[in-house]
Design a protein around this motif. Structure first.
Motif, PDB file in Angstrom:
ATOM      1  N   ARG A 149      12.250  60.235  21.714  1.00  0.00           N
ATOM      2  CA  ARG A 149      12.026  58.831  21.376  1.00  0.00           C
ATOM      3  C   ARG A 149      13.357  58.068  21.333  1.00  0.00           C
ATOM      4  O   ARG A 149      13.454  56.941  21.829  1.00  0.00           O
ATOM      5  CB  ARG A 149      11.324  58.704  20.031  1.00  0.00           C
ATOM      6  CG  ARG A 149      10.996  57.250  19.653  1.00  0.00           C
ATOM      7  CD  ARG A 149      10.547  57.128  18.210  1.00  0.00           C
ATOM      8  NE  ARG A 149       9.403  57.968  17.938  1.00  0.00           N
ATOM      9  CZ  ARG A 149       8.148  57.633  18.244  1.00  0.00           C
ATOM     10  NH1 ARG A 149       7.900  56.478  18.827  1.00  0.00           N
ATOM     11  NH2 ARG A 149       7.159  58.454  17.951  1.00  0.00           N
ATOM     12  N   LYS A 150      14.359  58.691  20.734  1.00  0.00           N
ATOM     13  CA  LYS A 150      15.675  58.049  20.648  1.00  0.00           C
ATOM     14  C   LYS A 150      16.230  57.761  22.032  1.00  0.00           C
ATOM     15  O   LYS A 150      16.769  56.677  22.285  1.00  0.00           O
ATOM     16  CB  LYS A 150      16.640  58.939  19.857  1.00  0.00           C
ATOM     17  CG  LYS A 150      18.013  58.326  19.643  1.00  0.00           C
ATOM     18  CD  LYS A 150      18.881  59.244  18.799  1.00  0.00           C
ATOM     19  CE  LYS A 150      20.264  58.634  18.571  1.00  0.00           C
ATOM     20  NZ  LYS A 150      21.131  59.527  17.744  1.00  0.00           N
ATOM     21  N   THR A 153      14.082  54.975  23.756  1.00  0.00           N
ATOM     22  CA  THR A 153      14.350  53.672  23.141  1.00  0.00           C
ATOM     23  C   THR A 153      15.696  53.127  23.580  1.00  0.00           C
ATOM     24  O   THR A 153      15.832  51.922  23.859  1.00  0.00           O
ATOM     25  CB  THR A 153      14.304  53.785  21.608  1.00  0.00           C
ATOM     26  OG1 THR A 153      13.033  54.301  21.206  1.00  0.00           O
ATOM     27  CG2 THR A 153      14.514  52.422  20.955  1.00  0.00           C
ATOM     28  N   SER A 154      16.694  53.996  23.668  1.00  0.00           N
ATOM     29  CA  SER A 154      18.019  53.576  24.127  1.00  0.00           C
ATOM     30  C   SER A 154      17.959  53.070  25.565  1.00  0.00           C
ATOM     31  O   SER A 154      18.546  52.032  25.899  1.00  0.00           O
ATOM     32  CB  SER A 154      19.004  54.743  24.024  1.00  0.00           C
ATOM     33  OG  SER A 154      20.261  54.388  24.557  1.00  0.00           O
ATOM     34  N   VAL A 156      15.325  51.860  27.137  1.00  0.00           N
ATOM     35  CA  VAL A 156      14.569  50.611  27.172  1.00  0.00           C
ATOM     36  C   VAL A 156      15.438  49.452  26.690  1.00  0.00           C
ATOM     37  O   VAL A 156      15.420  48.360  27.274  1.00  0.00           O
ATOM     38  CB  VAL A 156      13.296  50.718  26.309  1.00  0.00           C
ATOM     39  CG1 VAL A 156      12.659  49.346  26.121  1.00  0.00           C
ATOM     40  CG2 VAL A 156      12.303  51.670  26.956  1.00  0.00           C
ATOM     41  N   ASN A 157      16.222  49.663  25.645  1.00  0.00           N
ATOM     42  CA  ASN A 157      17.106  48.604  25.142  1.00  0.00           C
ATOM     43  C   ASN A 157      18.148  48.209  26.182  1.00  0.00           C
ATOM     44  O   ASN A 157      18.481  47.027  26.320  1.00  0.00           O
ATOM     45  CB  ASN A 157      17.788  49.057  23.855  1.00  0.00           C
ATOM     46  CG  ASN A 157      16.950  48.768  22.612  1.00  0.00           C
ATOM     47  OD1 ASN A 157      16.444  47.668  22.448  1.00  0.00           O
ATOM     48  ND2 ASN A 157      16.801  49.764  21.757  1.00  0.00           N
ATOM     49  N   LEU A 183       8.955  45.788  22.580  1.00  0.00           N
ATOM     50  CA  LEU A 183       9.742  47.020  22.620  1.00  0.00           C
ATOM     51  C   LEU A 183       8.871  48.263  22.444  1.00  0.00           C
ATOM     52  O   LEU A 183       8.998  49.241  23.203  1.00  0.00           O
ATOM     53  CB  LEU A 183      10.826  46.990  21.533  1.00  0.00           C
ATOM     54  CG  LEU A 183      11.654  48.272  21.391  1.00  0.00           C
ATOM     55  CD1 LEU A 183      12.442  48.548  22.665  1.00  0.00           C
ATOM     56  CD2 LEU A 183      12.596  48.162  20.188  1.00  0.00           C
ATOM     57  N   ASP A 184       7.977  48.255  21.456  1.00  0.00           N
ATOM     58  CA  ASP A 184       7.141  49.427  21.211  1.00  0.00           C
ATOM     59  C   ASP A 184       6.267  49.734  22.422  1.00  0.00           C
ATOM     60  O   ASP A 184       6.081  50.905  22.781  1.00  0.00           O
ATOM     61  CB  ASP A 184       6.269  49.217  19.969  1.00  0.00           C
ATOM     62  CG  ASP A 184       7.084  49.137  18.690  1.00  0.00           C
ATOM     63  OD1 ASP A 184       8.070  49.880  18.583  1.00  0.00           O
ATOM     64  OD2 ASP A 184       6.741  48.329  17.819  1.00  0.00           O
ATOM     65  N   TYR A 186       6.935  49.053  25.552  1.00  0.00           N
ATOM     66  CA  TYR A 186       7.779  49.597  26.619  1.00  0.00           C
ATOM     67  C   TYR A 186       8.103  51.071  26.382  1.00  0.00           C
ATOM     68  O   TYR A 186       8.104  51.873  27.316  1.00  0.00           O
ATOM     69  CB  TYR A 186       9.081  48.798  26.720  1.00  0.00           C
ATOM     70  CG  TYR A 186       8.900  47.346  27.137  1.00  0.00           C
ATOM     71  CD1 TYR A 186       7.868  46.963  27.980  1.00  0.00           C
ATOM     72  CD2 TYR A 186       9.772  46.360  26.684  1.00  0.00           C
ATOM     73  CE1 TYR A 186       7.708  45.647  28.368  1.00  0.00           C
ATOM     74  CE2 TYR A 186       9.623  45.039  27.067  1.00  0.00           C
ATOM     75  CZ  TYR A 186       8.594  44.687  27.910  1.00  0.00           C
ATOM     76  OH  TYR A 186       8.436  43.386  28.293  1.00  0.00           O
ATOM     77  N   VAL A 187       8.379  51.428  25.135  1.00  0.00           N
ATOM     78  CA  VAL A 187       8.672  52.831  24.815  1.00  0.00           C
ATOM     79  C   VAL A 187       7.441  53.691  25.072  1.00  0.00           C
ATOM     80  O   VAL A 187       7.534  54.789  25.643  1.00  0.00           O
ATOM     81  CB  VAL A 187       9.146  52.971  23.350  1.00  0.00           C
ATOM     82  CG1 VAL A 187       9.258  54.446  22.959  1.00  0.00           C
ATOM     83  CG2 VAL A 187      10.496  52.285  23.161  1.00  0.00           C
ATOM     84  N   ARG A 190       7.015  54.175  28.780  1.00  0.00           N
ATOM     85  CA  ARG A 190       7.995  55.124  29.305  1.00  0.00           C
ATOM     86  C   ARG A 190       7.578  56.555  28.964  1.00  0.00           C
ATOM     87  O   ARG A 190       7.702  57.459  29.789  1.00  0.00           O
ATOM     88  CB  ARG A 190       9.384  54.809  28.730  1.00  0.00           C
ATOM     89  CG  ARG A 190      10.522  55.629  29.314  1.00  0.00           C
ATOM     90  CD  ARG A 190      10.801  55.251  30.751  1.00  0.00           C
ATOM     91  NE  ARG A 190      11.304  53.894  30.872  1.00  0.00           N
ATOM     92  CZ  ARG A 190      12.591  53.568  30.842  1.00  0.00           C
ATOM     93  NH1 ARG A 190      13.504  54.497  30.653  1.00  0.00           N
ATOM     94  NH2 ARG A 190      12.964  52.314  31.010  1.00  0.00           N
ATOM     95  N   THR A 215       3.860  56.039  18.472  1.00  0.00           N
ATOM     96  CA  THR A 215       4.603  54.787  18.609  1.00  0.00           C
ATOM     97  C   THR A 215       3.864  53.664  17.888  1.00  0.00           C
ATOM     98  O   THR A 215       2.625  53.584  17.951  1.00  0.00           O
ATOM     99  CB  THR A 215       4.784  54.421  20.101  1.00  0.00           C
ATOM    100  OG1 THR A 215       5.614  55.409  20.728  1.00  0.00           O
ATOM    101  CG2 THR A 215       5.440  53.054  20.264  1.00  0.00           C
TER     102      THR A 215
END
Length: 298
Positions: A149-150, A153-154, A156-157, A183-184, A186-187, A190, A215
């Motif tokens: 997840r980390k 998320t990175s 996606v950011n 954001l959620d 998109y994660v 992915r 998520t």
């Protein structure tokens, strides 16, 4: 097609990474993904009835990252019983044609001949977000849900930062928050791609499912079956809305193999269903030794 982060430009090809001890070796010559699309055309034909069309596309990826692509139209038919009655009243035609946005659309009840060939315009490798990576790098993805997840998320950011900057060139009022609000989603998207797009290790696939279902905004709709009769767990992604359009998506996952079975898309604009982009896709993903060939008729 799918609503994913794959719209970003500037694709990169990453270097080689060492294969971890837990890596899954290729089980055959190709990783094969077959996607069958079912959608209703938003343009009425004949006396005013609508048609549902099916098509199939297949991608084969070798462990070296070479890609082949096949496609076939599977035929069209009236969308509902009401449409079928109107079609029969019109004399049950087997072909149709109409114009939209300057293009002439031709449809038939019969499947097309289909095509097959080497995928052009892409580097060798496996598409992972906005970059291409090697098979070895796929095997090095995190196998623990929170670590994965980390990383997602990175990534996606980073994509959001680039997209927001690019948007300013055409819309000075655009801000990063225009993307961060989703954001959620998109994660989750992915993570869902790791369930079928590439031959990632089984442990990575299991971690991706954990990321997906936990998520924020993702809801569990229970057990369900896809149009092929396959059973899985249905999850709803966070709803995305922007400038009057509302996008709802549901995913059906085989929790035994941790692979994506189907995706249901419901897009509305101003409350009106967008028939041409809404519909269902079914997926068949896995290793095969069968050489690339024109997709079959089913």
């Amino acid at each position: 097609m799918r609503f994913t982060l794959a719209v970003a430009a500037g694709l990169l090809f990453a270097g080689v990474a060492a294969v971890p001890a837990s890596a899954d070796a290729p089980k055959a010559a190709y990783w094969r993904v077959e996607t069958t699309f079912t959608r209703t055309h938003d343009h009425a034909v004949g006396s005013g009835y609508y048609l549902t069309q099916r098509s199939v596309e297949t991608e084969w990826l070798s462990p070296e990252g070479r890609s082949w692509f096949g496609f076939r139209e599977l035929g069209a038919k009236p969308a509902t019983k009401k449409d079928e009655a109107a079609w029969r009243a019109d004399g049950s035609p087997t072909t149709w044609a109409y114009r939209t946005e300057g293009m002439k659309i031709r449809l038939s009840v019969k499947p097309g001949k289909g095509t097959i060939g080497v995928t052009k315009g892409r580097p060798d490798g496996f598409r992972l977000g906005e970059k291409y990576v090697t098979y070895q790098q796929l095997q090095a993805l995190p196998t623990e849900a929170e670590a994965l997840r980390k990383q997602l998320t990175s990534e996606v950011n980073t994509w959001i930062d680039e997209a927001a900057e690019e948007a300013k060139t055409t819309d000075p009022k655009a801000t990063k928050n225009d993307w961060l609000v989703n954001l959620d989603r998109y994660v989750a998207e992915r993570a869902s791609e790791l369930l079928y797009v590439n031959p990632v290790p089984d442990k990575v696939r299991a971690a991706a499912y954990q990321v997906l279902k936990t998520t924020k905004g993702v809801s569990d709709l229970g057990r369900s079956k896809d149009p092929l009769g396959r059973s899985g767990r249905k999850l709803a992604l966070p709803v995305s809305s922007s400038e009057g359009s509302v996008l709802k998506q549901q995913l059906l996952v085989d929790t035994q193999t941790m692979t994506l079975l189907a995706e249901y898309t419901d897009l509305k604009d101003g409350g009106k269903p967008m028939l041409g982009t809404s519909g269902v896709q079914t997926f068949k993903a896995g290793w095969t030794n069968d050489k690339p060939a024109v997709p079959g008729v089913s």
